[in-house]
Design a protein around this motif. Structure first.
Motif, PDB file in Angstrom:
ATOM      1  N   SER A  25       0.829  -1.205   0.000  1.00  0.00           N
ATOM      2  CA  SER A  25       0.000   0.000   0.000  1.00  0.00           C
ATOM      3  C   SER A  25       0.864   1.255   0.000  1.00  0.00           C
ATOM      4  CB  SER A  25      -0.917  -0.003   1.222  1.00  0.00           C
ATOM      5  OG  SER A  25      -1.628   1.196   1.316  1.00  0.00           O
ATOM      6  N   ARG A  29       2.003   5.149  -2.843  1.00  0.00           N
ATOM      7  CA  ARG A  29       1.896   6.528  -2.372  1.00  0.00           C
ATOM      8  C   ARG A  29       3.243   7.221  -2.518  1.00  0.00           C
ATOM      9  NH1 ARG A  29      -3.286   7.517  -1.916  1.00  0.00           N
ATOM     10  NH2 ARG A  29      -2.802   9.208  -0.544  1.00  0.00           N
ATOM     11  N   ARG A  58      -3.372   6.535   4.655  1.00  0.00           N
ATOM     12  CA  ARG A  58      -3.005   6.855   3.276  1.00  0.00           C
ATOM     13  C   ARG A  58      -2.068   8.053   3.217  1.00  0.00           C
ATOM     14  NH1 ARG A  58      -8.615   6.826   0.204  1.00  0.00           N
ATOM     15  NH2 ARG A  58      -7.404   8.288  -1.000  1.00  0.00           N
ATOM     16  N   PRO A  62      -1.203  10.439  -3.917  1.00  0.00           N
ATOM     17  CA  PRO A  62      -1.223   9.313  -4.856  1.00  0.00           C
ATOM     18  C   PRO A  62      -0.284   9.577  -6.025  1.00  0.00           C
ATOM     19  CG  PRO A  62      -3.449  10.144  -4.455  1.00  0.00           C
ATOM     20  CD  PRO A  62      -2.493  11.072  -3.780  1.00  0.00           C
TER      21      PRO A  62
END
Length: 78
Positions: A25, A29, A58, A62
């Motif tokens: 994950s 990023r 998060r 992105p």
């Protein structure tokens, strides 16, 4: 191999899978190396909560991603 060994093995396997998911994950990023390392340590030190926090928070922005596939040509009926 007794049941305690099986449970220990399953616990380690689950922690490893959660850590891998957290790191995958983070790869998606834009985070700095220090932030990546700190969040990785968090994911290892807090095995049940850390990976969920890394994914849920998060961090970073992105990355720009390319389209998954090229558009298909239109089919002509006739």
């Amino acid at each position: 191999m007794d049941s305690a060994d099986v449970i220990r093995f399953l616990l380690i396997a689950v922690i490893a899978v959660l850590f891998i998911l957290a790191m995958l994950s983070l790869r998606r990023r834009k985070v700095g190396l220090l932030e990546f390392c700190c969040l990785g340590v968090l994911a290892l030190l807090v095995p049940l909560l850390g990976p969920f926090l890394v994914i849920a928070l998060r961090p970073g922005r992105p990355r720009a991603s390319a389209p998954a596939h090229a558009p298909r040509p239109q089919r002509v009926n006739g």
